[in-house]
Design an enzyme around this catalytic site. Sequence first.
Site, mmCIF file in Angstrom:
data_model
loop_
_atom_site.group_PDB
_atom_site.id
_atom_site.type_symbol
_atom_site.label_atom_id
_atom_site.label_comp_id
_atom_site.label_asym_id
_atom_site.label_seq_id
_atom_site.Cartn_x
_atom_site.Cartn_y
_atom_site.Cartn_z
ATOM 1 N N ILE A 58 73.417 -14.616 136.687
ATOM 2 C CA ILE A 58 74.357 -14.792 135.566
ATOM 3 C C ILE A 58 75.381 -13.667 135.514
ATOM 4 C CG2 ILE A 58 72.752 -16.105 134.134
ATOM 5 C CD1 ILE A 58 72.082 -13.538 132.642
ATOM 6 N N ALA A 104 76.698 -9.509 137.471
ATOM 7 C CA ALA A 104 76.445 -8.397 138.374
ATOM 8 C C ALA A 104 76.600 -7.103 137.613
ATOM 9 C CB ALA A 104 77.414 -8.436 139.557
ATOM 10 N N GLY A 105 75.652 -6.189 137.789
ATOM 11 C CA GLY A 105 75.701 -4.896 137.132
ATOM 12 C C GLY A 105 76.088 -3.804 138.099
ATOM 13 N N GLU A 106 76.026 -2.554 137.630
ATOM 14 C CA GLU A 106 76.402 -1.419 138.471
ATOM 15 C C GLU A 106 75.440 -1.250 139.635
ATOM 16 O OE1 GLU A 106 77.005 3.439 138.016
ATOM 17 O OE2 GLU A 106 76.574 2.185 136.273
ATOM 18 N N PHE A 107 74.175 -1.649 139.429
ATOM 19 C CA PHE A 107 73.156 -1.389 140.451
ATOM 20 C C PHE A 107 72.724 -2.656 141.193
ATOM 21 C CE2 PHE A 107 72.748 1.914 137.245
ATOM 22 C CZ PHE A 107 72.769 3.061 138.013
ATOM 23 N N GLY A 108 73.096 -3.827 140.738
ATOM 24 C CA GLY A 108 72.672 -5.058 141.392
ATOM 25 C C GLY A 108 72.942 -6.262 140.528
ATOM 26 N N VAL A 159 72.294 -9.534 137.977
ATOM 27 C CA VAL A 159 71.600 -9.808 136.728
ATOM 28 C C VAL A 159 71.232 -11.288 136.726
ATOM 29 C CG1 VAL A 159 71.698 -9.731 134.226
ATOM 30 C CG2 VAL A 159 72.949 -8.032 135.564
ATOM 31 N N LYS A 164 67.686 -7.332 135.115
ATOM 32 C CA LYS A 164 68.570 -6.491 135.901
ATOM 33 C C LYS A 164 67.803 -6.014 137.135
ATOM 34 C CE LYS A 164 71.619 -4.718 132.277
ATOM 35 N NZ LYS A 164 72.219 -3.494 131.691
ATOM 36 N N ASP A 194 80.860 3.919 125.533
ATOM 37 C CA ASP A 194 81.478 2.788 126.234
ATOM 38 C C ASP A 194 81.425 1.539 125.360
ATOM 39 O OD1 ASP A 194 82.786 1.467 128.233
ATOM 40 O OD2 ASP A 194 81.008 1.134 129.481
#
Length: 980
Positions: free
Chosen positions: A623, A625-629, A631, A649, A742
Amino acid sequence: QMDSRGIKRLLFSYVLINGIFITLQTKEEVLLDMRASGSELGWLTWPFEQGSKQGWEVVQRSLNGSQLYTYSVCNVGEHEQDNWLRTTFIQRRPSASRVFVELQFIVRDCNSFDGSSLTCKETFNLFSSESDADIGTSFRKGQFKKVATIAPDEITSRNELRINTETRVVESLSRKGFYLAFQDIGACMALLSVRVYYKTCPATVKSLAAFPETVAGGGVNQALREVAGACVENAVSEEPPRIYCTVDGEWVVPVGQCQCMPGYEAVNDTCRDCQPGFFKAFVSNDACELCPVNTKLLSSGALLCPCAEDFYRAPDDPTTGPCSGLPSAPRELVATTTQLAAGKLQLSWSPPEDTGGRSDISYSVECRRCEGTACQPCGEKVRLEPASTGLMDTRVAVSELEPHLNYTFTVEAHSGVSLFASQGLPRSNRPPSTSTLTTALHYTGRSPYLGVIVRSLTSLSLSWAVAPRRLMPQPTRYKLTYRKKDDNLDVTTYTVLILEKSSVQISDLSPGTAYLFRVQALSPEGSPGGSSIEDEFETLTEEKRTILGFWSEIIITDVSFLLFRRRNSHSRQGPEDTYFSSSEQLKPLKTYVDPHTYEDPNMAILKFASEIHPSHVTKQKVIGAGEFGEVYRGILKAPGRKEGAVAIKTLKPGYSEKQRQDFLSEASIMGQFSHQNIIRLEGVVTKFKHAMIVTEYMENGALDKYLKDRDGEMPSFQLVGMMYGIAAGMKYLSDMSYVHRDLAARNILVNNNLECKVSDFGLSRVLEDDPEGTYTTSGGKIPIRWTAPEAIAYRKFTSASDVWSFGIVMWEVMAFGERPYWDMSNCEVMKAINEAFRLPAPMDCPSAVYQLMLQCWLQDRSKRPRFPDIVSLLDKLLRSPESLKAIADFDPRVSIRLPSTSGSDGSPFRSVAEWLESIKMSQYSENFTCAGVVTMDQVLQMKNVDIKNIGVRLPGHLKRIAYSILGLKDQTSTLSVFAV
């Protein structure tokens, strides 16, 4: 019970709350059910004459032991298939502008045919057409507009039958009825079932207001339908209760609270009368209260509890409070003569043993003098100080007494209920509010009153006076008797002096010793007269003589020292401390623990997050994409927990140990928070190769995308409600001394109930305990468009900088996900902010909301509102929807980045489609084409009514296109031409 039309169906979902299953209902009204109609469908097929081509046909099938009629088509060997199947006329309920079409069908795999089926398709199309009457067999393809292309999830092979179920929505229905049509373009398929229905919000009672069953959604192109309700029996409301019915058949945002009338309390969804012995005096939803002490216990439905017999309430006592008894009599009345004053004494007494439960006890003193058997009030001849009535202290000074008279003093105790209880009663019949204590004394007069003038180590200087008496001569001699005070000796030695004046100095006394003195007046003939009481006087000691000066010096020194400290304590506070040291907003104790302070980050994970076995987590689909991979949306099914949807995540392969620790640190942060507007951490997977963070699943995703998809469809009241949820979450974080850093609409998630929750703690940091309360970063990215100027310039982040970011989020919400500062570069944004430019009000933004944005963007961070202030203000706006009607001034040339007559590269728009794409309205390209508006010159001639006529109905979209045309025509044109 089911029939071919008007079928009602209830859908039940079960929620486990505290071990009890609670059933929630969603109601459906069925307009068409193909399966229930059997063989009497009578649907129209086109072309009417098939010739050699085979189109739709009715086929009887056996499915799971039941016979049913289906429509089938399978002409995969022919080219250019265009086969239509139209339903009969479907009557629409006037208020149902949005219907659901549920399809069950099978589609055969094109690979299961031989080479002659190269034109085989695996999809078909759904169309709709509105009409005010049944047009019979008349059929024109141009009357229909496409709803969707239907593609199967599962394809039927030769050996296995696979049934697909798909649901599509037909919106903006406004005429008396409509048709559905199915277009086959070369598939081999069978239509097993078509069910058309709309949803209703079932009749319900919320907040003591009853609401009728209502068709889901609003009118044409409206997401919500406002429904008026009525308070239940024995309940009232200041404003008529109302609620909104969503398109999904759910009740949301109740407005106007009903409250139980006096004498009734809220029990479940009713107002029940107060039980015997209980009462309720005001309109509220509070529970009935137990009748206070000393009151009568009435029957049910009591508004107040009256006082019991012999108990009272004062006029200014609350009618809901306890009743008071009257005070008992004062005690221990004592008369004491004073010194150096003729005709003067002091009366003192003790308070009543029983005050009647009150603290407002006062006293009055009555004086009567008697000569012989005749007594009368003392009147003004005798003075009582400070007064004779309204005494709060238990003593009074009496003066101007005359000798050889008898005096009677009566002391009465009063309270706040005394006068109220005794009104209209003669003195002999007064209740015991006038509790009395009487003392009688005989004042002989001419008795000396001793006083000390000077004390030293070995001497005492005494003097005395005698009250004058009319027609009687003054005494000429006095008898003074004194002795050393010593209670331990059986034999007492007296010294007697006969004096002819009213003063004497006694020498050769012992230092620090108490002596007892008595003086008696002698008449000229030598007969004794009045005698003073025995008074005690003490000689000084060496320590007592010097101690007074010593303490005076100490006290003066201490006062100077305190004043010096106070001046210095004020001088240390600088102007920037105001945000953190206001007396109204003292910083709370820090409860958040920064996981980066742990020497071993894994210890923070163990402390703040629950470990989940990977076998309990099932990933379903990506669903985001995050900073590390990636989602994923998934399912969490852990022992002892209810199965439910979650967001997962993941950490992409090839990560370093530092990346793994940074990834899991977000879970260590989230695990410390527990608030309905903060994303909830379900747990982590750390003890296996693939680390994961599992959180609650938010069905509607990020707030900015959610708003963009619903541009202009949501009312201001609902948008302010979303802001309130975000502010409540940020207040919770700021109370924990936590800075997000943020805060933006992209980092706010929305669930099915439109609850907004703060998420993404990757950039977050904790406030330190220094007076500035800031955190200085050593590097890293800063989201310029959302960040306060002091944070950009100095990399210092505080709760005040989060307030600035919250103002930007408010602007995003009111602008339906518009990008802050549009296409300006980061450098342009920073320059504009430093030159005092602030984002203008979005379209239709309430003035009160925009003013709050401007307060959040004040350059001086100490003057920005705090999150508790913001929550309070938004709550007031929600409680008073009228306050949202005043709209802030709007300038389309600034508030929307409208193109001129050219594209972003400066060249003129080459087509209407290119222009619509530039303002994000490309979904209306076909509407303009069908209306014959194909050139930009034609666009410039359009007016508001023309835009409506081509099918642009949503208010937000209508305004965007109209204002864009205004910018295209002439930057000096008036807004009234395109007023919506």
